[in-house]
Scaffold this motif. Structure first.
Motif, PDB file in Angstrom:
ATOM      1  N   SER A 226       0.625  -1.131   0.176  1.00 20.67           N
ATOM      2  CA  SER A 226      -0.111   0.207   0.497  1.00 20.67           C
ATOM      3  C   SER A 226       1.260   0.800   0.062  1.00 20.67           C
ATOM      4  CB  SER A 226      -1.233   0.138   1.350  1.00 20.67           C
ATOM      5  OG  SER A 226       0.040  -0.300   2.548  1.00 20.67           O
ATOM      6  N   ARG A 227       2.421   1.445   0.320  1.00 19.90           N
ATOM      7  CA  ARG A 227       3.121   2.143   0.653  1.00 19.90           C
ATOM      8  C   ARG A 227       3.756   2.852  -0.627  1.00 19.90           C
ATOM      9  NH1 ARG A 227      -0.144   2.128   5.215  1.00 19.90           N
ATOM     10  NH2 ARG A 227       0.799   3.294   6.700  1.00 19.90           N
ATOM     11  N   CYS A 228       3.626   1.921  -1.731  1.00 16.36           N
ATOM     12  CA  CYS A 228       4.475   2.250  -2.825  1.00 16.36           C
ATOM     13  C   CYS A 228       3.316   2.598  -4.266  1.00 16.36           C
ATOM     14  CB  CYS A 228       4.825   0.427  -3.703  1.00 16.36           C
ATOM     15  SG  CYS A 228       5.636  -0.645  -2.600  1.00 16.36           S
ATOM     16  N   SER A 229       3.743   2.685  -5.326  1.00 12.83           N
ATOM     17  CA  SER A 229       2.884   3.467  -6.301  1.00 12.83           C
ATOM     18  C   SER A 229       3.304   3.263  -7.401  1.00 12.83           C
ATOM     19  CB  SER A 229       2.857   5.652  -6.300  1.00 12.83           C
ATOM     20  OG  SER A 229       4.671   5.672  -6.409  1.00 12.83           O
ATOM     21  N   THR A 230       4.645   2.713  -7.640  1.00 10.12           N
ATOM     22  CA  THR A 230       5.506   2.056  -9.156  1.00 10.12           C
ATOM     23  C   THR A 230       6.073   0.649  -8.724  1.00 10.12           C
ATOM     24  OG1 THR A 230       7.397   3.406  -9.295  1.00 10.12           O
ATOM     25  CG2 THR A 230       5.122   4.236 -10.419  1.00 10.12           C
ATOM     26  N   TYR A 231       6.195   0.142  -9.783  1.00 10.51           N
ATOM     27  CA  TYR A 231       7.550  -1.288 -10.140  1.00 10.51           C
ATOM     28  C   TYR A 231       8.167  -0.737 -11.033  1.00 10.51           C
ATOM     29  CZ  TYR A 231       4.295  -3.781 -13.382  1.00 10.51           C
ATOM     30  OH  TYR A 231       3.379  -3.946 -14.193  1.00 10.51           O
ATOM     31  N   ARG A 232       9.250  -1.802 -11.450  1.00 16.67           N
ATOM     32  CA  ARG A 232      10.053  -1.613 -12.337  1.00 16.67           C
ATOM     33  C   ARG A 232       9.170  -3.522 -13.275  1.00 16.67           C
ATOM     34  NH1 ARG A 232      15.893  -2.623 -11.182  1.00 16.67           N
ATOM     35  NH2 ARG A 232      15.154  -4.496 -10.796  1.00 16.67           N
ATOM     36  N   ASP A 233       8.985  -3.146 -14.564  1.00 12.66           N
ATOM     37  CA  ASP A 233       8.955  -4.088 -14.905  1.00 12.66           C
ATOM     38  C   ASP A 233      10.755  -5.219 -15.167  1.00 12.66           C
ATOM     39  OD1 ASP A 233       7.376  -5.636 -17.148  1.00 12.66           O
ATOM     40  OD2 ASP A 233       8.770  -5.501 -18.561  1.00 12.66           O
ATOM     41  N   GLU A 234       9.933  -6.361 -15.470  1.00  7.58           N
ATOM     42  CA  GLU A 234      11.633  -7.127 -15.396  1.00  7.58           C
ATOM     43  C   GLU A 234      12.008  -7.420 -16.785  1.00  7.58           C
ATOM     44  OE1 GLU A 234      10.961 -10.858 -12.968  1.00  7.58           O
ATOM     45  OE2 GLU A 234       9.573 -10.108 -11.985  1.00  7.58           O
ATOM     46  N   ASN A 237      12.889  -3.137 -17.895  1.00  4.47           N
ATOM     47  CA  ASN A 237      13.947  -2.727 -17.047  1.00  4.47           C
ATOM     48  C   ASN A 237      12.926  -1.157 -16.951  1.00  4.47           C
ATOM     49  OD1 ASN A 237      15.005  -2.199 -14.968  1.00  4.47           O
ATOM     50  ND2 ASN A 237      16.554  -1.791 -16.382  1.00  4.47           N
ATOM     51  N   SER A 238      11.744  -0.784 -17.390  1.00  5.52           N
ATOM     52  CA  SER A 238      11.224   0.214 -16.997  1.00  5.52           C
ATOM     53  C   SER A 238      10.279   0.641 -16.492  1.00  5.52           C
ATOM     54  CB  SER A 238      10.529   0.445 -18.691  1.00  5.52           C
ATOM     55  OG  SER A 238       9.531  -0.026 -18.587  1.00  5.52           O
ATOM     56  N   GLU A 239       9.564   1.525 -14.865  1.00  9.02           N
ATOM     57  CA  GLU A 239       8.740   1.657 -14.787  1.00  9.02           C
ATOM     58  C   GLU A 239       7.475   2.500 -15.151  1.00  9.02           C
ATOM     59  OE1 GLU A 239       7.949   5.847 -11.956  1.00  9.02           O
ATOM     60  OE2 GLU A 239       9.409   6.086 -13.191  1.00  9.02           O
ATOM     61  N   ILE A 240       6.563   1.510 -14.660  1.00  7.28           N
ATOM     62  CA  ILE A 240       4.914   1.210 -14.516  1.00  7.28           C
ATOM     63  C   ILE A 240       4.364   1.178 -13.252  1.00  7.28           C
ATOM     64  CG2 ILE A 240       3.301  -0.297 -15.154  1.00  7.28           C
ATOM     65  CD1 ILE A 240       5.470  -1.540 -16.957  1.00  7.28           C
ATOM     66  N   PRO A 241       3.226   2.599 -13.127  1.00  7.85           N
ATOM     67  CA  PRO A 241       2.875   2.180 -12.328  1.00  7.85           C
ATOM     68  C   PRO A 241       1.756   1.071 -11.821  1.00  7.85           C
ATOM     69  CG  PRO A 241       2.313   4.088 -13.901  1.00  7.85           C
ATOM     70  CD  PRO A 241       2.812   3.116 -14.400  1.00  7.85           C
ATOM     71  N   ILE A 242       1.522   0.825 -10.285  1.00 10.83           N
ATOM     72  CA  ILE A 242       0.948  -0.555  -9.729  1.00 10.83           C
ATOM     73  C   ILE A 242      -0.135  -0.448 -10.145  1.00 10.83           C
ATOM     74  CG2 ILE A 242       1.031  -1.318  -7.748  1.00 10.83           C
ATOM     75  CD1 ILE A 242       3.104  -1.004  -6.619  1.00 10.83           C
ATOM     76  N   THR A 243      -0.497  -1.606 -10.481  1.00 11.00           N
ATOM     77  CA  THR A 243      -1.801  -2.289 -11.415  1.00 11.00           C
ATOM     78  C   THR A 243      -2.244  -2.419 -10.225  1.00 11.00           C
ATOM     79  OG1 THR A 243      -1.604  -2.889 -12.600  1.00 11.00           O
ATOM     80  CG2 THR A 243      -1.361  -1.521 -13.944  1.00 11.00           C
ATOM     81  N   ASN A 244      -3.906  -2.789 -10.344  1.00 14.96           N
ATOM     82  CA  ASN A 244      -4.922  -3.733  -9.998  1.00 14.96           C
ATOM     83  C   ASN A 244      -4.258  -5.237 -10.051  1.00 14.96           C
ATOM     84  OD1 ASN A 244      -5.936  -1.843  -8.547  1.00 14.96           O
ATOM     85  ND2 ASN A 244      -7.783  -1.558 -10.143  1.00 14.96           N
ATOM     86  N   GLU A 245      -4.146  -5.141 -11.021  1.00 16.48           N
ATOM     87  CA  GLU A 245      -3.718  -6.951 -11.487  1.00 16.48           C
ATOM     88  C   GLU A 245      -2.014  -6.874 -10.776  1.00 16.48           C
ATOM     89  OE1 GLU A 245      -4.602  -4.467 -13.514  1.00 16.48           O
ATOM     90  OE2 GLU A 245      -6.205  -4.915 -14.623  1.00 16.48           O
ATOM     91  N   PHE A 246      -1.410  -6.248 -10.995  1.00 18.46           N
ATOM     92  CA  PHE A 246       0.097  -6.214 -10.298  1.00 18.46           C
ATOM     93  C   PHE A 246      -0.190  -6.594  -8.178  1.00 18.46           C
ATOM     94  CE2 PHE A 246       3.694  -5.211  -8.286  1.00 18.46           C
ATOM     95  CZ  PHE A 246       4.767  -6.366  -8.558  1.00 18.46           C
ATOM     96  N   LYS A 247      -1.123  -5.895  -8.106  1.00 15.36           N
ATOM     97  CA  LYS A 247      -1.305  -6.207  -6.860  1.00 15.36           C
ATOM     98  C   LYS A 247      -1.781  -7.579  -6.874  1.00 15.36           C
ATOM     99  CE  LYS A 247      -2.201  -1.471  -5.143  1.00 15.36           C
ATOM    100  NZ  LYS A 247      -3.223  -0.635  -4.842  1.00 15.36           N
ATOM    101  N   GLU A 248      -3.336  -7.775  -7.490  1.00 20.26           N
ATOM    102  CA  GLU A 248      -3.228  -9.072  -7.539  1.00 20.26           C
ATOM    103  C   GLU A 248      -2.478 -10.712  -8.007  1.00 20.26           C
ATOM    104  OE1 GLU A 248      -6.823 -12.228  -6.320  1.00 20.26           O
ATOM    105  OE2 GLU A 248      -6.465  -9.935  -6.683  1.00 20.26           O
ATOM    106  N   SER A 249      -1.690 -10.166  -8.464  1.00 20.70           N
ATOM    107  CA  SER A 249      -0.279 -11.472  -8.476  1.00 20.70           C
ATOM    108  C   SER A 249       0.144 -11.601  -7.030  1.00 20.70           C
ATOM    109  CB  SER A 249       0.168 -10.622  -9.973  1.00 20.70           C
ATOM    110  OG  SER A 249       0.883 -10.081  -9.868  1.00 20.70           O
ATOM    111  N   ILE A 250       0.739 -10.203  -6.653  1.00 21.10           N
ATOM    112  CA  ILE A 250       1.381 -10.217  -5.546  1.00 21.10           C
ATOM    113  C   ILE A 250       0.297 -11.115  -4.249  1.00 21.10           C
ATOM    114  CG2 ILE A 250       2.257  -8.941  -4.032  1.00 21.10           C
ATOM    115  CD1 ILE A 250       4.189  -9.210  -6.389  1.00 21.10           C
TER     116      ILE A 250
END
Length: 844
Positions: A226-234, A237-250
């Protein structure tokens, strides 16, 4: 009369019972502050126990390191010295990326560095063990032996697991790492915030020539994410805003680990310049001084609380513009359950005692651990269904709704948050929450209250117990399991199987209060200072020896080994104490001494039945005294006392943990059923048999019953008996010895039949097997020896006016005793065969 009224055998019997119980409980690693607390064990209906250290071994091990969406490293399984390996089913796939890849090894190194620095575990040199070779149970540590001395890793179980991962598995010198990267700021972990935050001044080297600060945040994944706003695409290697899909995968990844019983912690890192850090700290101190910090967020000592990045560059907190590197990962931990706990939980369920697990873990992890230790059983929670709460906001009305779901898919009930009600609030608390109209009406009526009623209420107030607990009828149990999070405690119901997840010590008090409102007798465990209110509020507070002084002071008992199975053993010992006290009473009442406690409710029942009847018959019916004061004292002080002391060392019956808990306001130690059995059944049979032998001897001596009854002081003269006064006195003394011996024989059979309440004597015999109690035959032999010495040795005959007893005059007592024994065996058989019959309801 005085001899018959004084309970000579009672103090010794009660003292010995309590001493035996205290000794047994100490062997079971239990310290009870007051032995009166043992009585509460018989009424406990639910145990709210902590997970870590009580249900589990408190030996956490890092099983895997995870990063990104798919990256993971499975730590080799550790095999203990006792050849018991961690055989838990792993939810982590063995097909993991190779650590030789530079990008992944760099991420791995960052996580390992965070594990070293964001960690309060320390290695300390241990002092010598206690004289008996055991360590101080009040110090919860993990230790390792070296050739020179013993060291201990002291700290939180998760921190110790991270410390051992870095030191033992990865061969890292943690003390050196901490020395070159000194800590300059920290927010320690607590059960309310569920995170730890540190700031370390990074070591300067060839790749890092500037002064930089590494900020590491470690805690629950849902809090960290909940404290993160972006993540790095593996891939890019670019910055991507965190989406609900990414949160769901985690979240799914965490759920997969949780379903196998793993505890998951997440870790985030930020690197900022030292100048930026100093500026932020100065700004924080200035804002704090001016009292401009009004946020509901926890105080982080000037460190950032949001806008973290899930491996990548992002926009951070306004005070952190110069971010250089960020990374996040997750670590799975396994704390194996104690091997004896599952059987102990099943034993509690068999005794109709519910077990509720209270933990701060994720609900999925809590449910998995509960299934492993049988708190969530296959029959009820797995096959029948597991209830959970889901909080959502209604899109149309905007109201926050709480959905009670069966198996996470079937909706059962819906409540509006803020208007949650329970069955208890609707029934038990109705009198406290009356409407204003009803209150006004009652105030009007109270002005005209009768003066007699006010006087009676005042008298009842002075004679009432201020500590008396309000009686609340127990609610009907719902035959399903439920997982309740800390915020949903108020909306829980009386489910058969309970698991409380994501709870804090402060919420444990609310759990105890909610269970008490539902009519439960609650036992709760605790070890922290914040657990003290719950320990004090509970009917039975169980403090851990490894806990704080405040918790140990607030608890009613102390668990030395922090083991849940010891609680079940304590409950079994408490039930055994109650059973043995009942057995002593049922043995002493008919022929020995009664308990002075009866005098409160049964003043007319004081004294021994078989000793009082001769006195009453002598006064009311005018017959000669059938038991002398000397023989009555010997019977009380030697015969009955020794046999009652033998009774207190009885083993538990096979069905002792199959009975339901005693009802606190209905079940008493000496109830009317026990008194009826002691006086009306056993007491009358013993008196009849003893008097039968007494009168038979008189009739053989030529004295009919018509010359005995209602003679009073005219005995021997009206009606006339053709014997001299000396002959009449000699006949009476012989009759008294016969009465005494017959009463001893009847008490032998009463002793054998009173050893068990429901189980047959032949399945619980005192000579061999698990129920062996050699003090019973030894007590019978001692009592027989006392009778032989008193009646056969001439010195006693001349001094105490006793005489040898002809065997034929006490043979009827053997027949009556055998009949009493067989009658009681038949009663026990019918009680076992027909548990719902009238005879079973009358059983003591």
């Amino acid at each position: 009369m005085v001899v018959a009224y004084i309970p000579e055998g009672l103090p010794a019997a009660v003292t010995l019972v309590l001493s035996i119980v205290a000794k047994r409980m100490y062997k079971q690693k239990i310290l009870v502050k007051s032995l009166a607390t043992v009585e509460t064990f018989n009424t406990v209906s639910i145990i709210a126990t902590d997970k870590t250290g009580t249900l589990t071994m408190n030996q956490m091990t890092i099983t895997a390191i995870l990063w990104g969406e798919m990256g993971e490293y499975l730590v080799p399984i550790h095999v203990n010295e006792d050849k018991t390996a961690e055989t838990e089913e792993h939810a982590i796939t063995s097909n993991r990326p190779s650590l030789t890849v530079k990008s992944e090894s760099g991420t791995m190194n960052d996580l390992v560095l965070g594990a070293c620095l964001c960690n309060n575990a320390t290695k300390q040199s241990s002092s010598s063990d206690n004289e008996d070779g055991s360590e101080n149970p009040a110090m919860e540590t993990n230790h390792e032996e070296s050739s020179e001395h013993t060291t201990k890793v002291v700290g939180d179980a998760a921190d110790v697991a991270l410390y051992r991962l870095c030191q033992d598995r990865l061969a890292i010198n943690i003390e050196r790492v901490r020395e070159v990267n000194p800590r300059i700021n920290a927010v320690p972990f607590n059960s309310k915030n569920k995170f730890m935050l540190t700031a370390n001044l990074l070591e300067q080297n060839e790749t890092n020539t500037n002064e930089n600060v590494l900020i590491t945040l470690k805690g629950a994944p849902d809090f960290i994410l909940s404290r993160c706003s972006t993540y790095r695409d593996e891939h890019s290697n670019s910055e991507i805003p965190i989406t609900n899909e990414f949160k769901e995968s985690i979240r799914q990844r965490q759920e997969k680990l949780g379903r196998s019983g793993y505890r998951v912690i997440a870790m985030v890192q930020q690197v900022i310049s030292k100048d930026t850090y100093d500026a932020n700290i100065n700004e924080y101190k200035k804002a704090k001084k001016e009292q401009r910090l009004t946020s509901d967020e926890p105080d982080l000592n000037g460190l950032p609380n949001n806008q973290y990045c899930f491996i990548g560059k992002c926009q951070f907190h306004v005070f952190l513009p110069d971010i250089m590197d960020y990374t996040i990962g997750m670590l799975s931990l396994l704390d194996p359950a104690r091997p004896e706990v599952p059987d102990a939980v099943l034993k509690a369920f068999k005794a109709q005692i519910r077990v509720a697990m209270v933990t701060g873990d994720h609900p999925t992890t809590a449910a998995a651990i509960a299934k492993k230790v049988n708190i969530l059983s296959q029959e009820i929670s797995i096959n029948g269904g597991l209830d959970t709460f889901r909080i959502e906001q209604d899109k149309e009305t905007g109201q926050v709704l709480a959905y009670l779901m069966r198996n996470t898919t079937i909706p059962l009930e819906t409540h509006v948050i803020g208007q949650l009600t329970t069955n208890v609030e609707a029934t038990c608390m109705k009198a406290l929450d009356m409407s204003a109209n009803v209150t006004n009406k009652k105030k009007t009526r109270s002005m005209k209250t009768n003066i007699c009623k006010r006087i009676m209420k005042r008298i009842q107030f002075y004679f009432s117990d201020p500590n008396d607990v309000k009686i609340v009828d127990k609610l009907e149990i719902i035959p399903y399991g439920v997982v309740v999070t800390g915020g949903d405690i108020a909306s829980m119901d009386s489910h058969k199987e309970l698991v409380f997840a994501r709870t804090s010590p402060e919420q444990k008090l609310r759990i105890v209060m909610e269970l008490s409102k539902r009519g439960e007798v609650v036992a709760v465990t605790g070890d922290g200072t914040n657990d003290a209110p719950a320990l004090k509020q509970a009917d039975l507070g169980i403090a851990m020896a490894a806990g704080t002084d405040v918790a140990r002071e607030a608890g009613d008992m102390i668990l030395l080994d922090n083991n849940f199975s010891s609680i079940i053993k304590a409950i079994e010992t408490g039930r055994l104490l109650r059973d043995n006290l009942k057995k002593v009473a049922i043995y002493l009442l008919p022929g020995g001494k009664t308990w002075y406690m009866i005098s409160v409710c049964y003043p007319s029942s004081i004294g021994s039945w078989s000793e009082l009847i001769p006195v009453y018959f002598n006064i009311w019916l005018g017959i000669p005294l059938s038991l002398s004061a000397f023989l009555a004292i010997i019977f009380c002080m030697l015969n009955d006392v020794v046999n009652s002391l033998a009774m207190v060392s009885e083993k538990a019956e096979r069905d002792i943990m199959s009975r339901p808990p005693a009802i606190r306001h209905k079940t008493h130690l000496l109830d009317w059923k026990l008194l009826f059995h002691a006086y009306m059944v056993v007491g009358n049979i013993e008196c009849f048999s003893a008097y039968f032998c007494f009168f038979w001897y008189f009739s053989v001596q030529g004295i009919p019953l018509s010359s005995i009854f209602f003679t009073y002081s005219n005995y021997g003269t009206d009606p006339y008996i053709p014997k001299s006064p000396d002959d009449l006195l000699l006949i009476q003394q012989n009759g008294q010895c016969i009465y005494y011996v017959a009463l001893c024989i009847m008490q032998f059979f009463n002793l054998l039949s009173s050893r068990t309440r429901y189980v047959s004597f032949f399945n619980h015999n005192p000579l061999f097997g698990k129920a062996r109690n050699l003090t019973i035959p030894c007590g019978i032999l001692f009592s027989t020896s006392v009778g032989l010495v008193l009646t056969l040795i001439p010195w006693f005959n001349s001094v105490f006016k006793t005489h040898p007893v002809p065997v034929r005059f006490v043979c009827p007592a053997i027949g009556f005793g055998a009949a009493l024994f067989l009658l009681d065996e038949l009663r026990k058989f019918l009680v076992r065969r027909y548990p719902n019959s009238f005879l079973a309801k009358m059983a003591w």
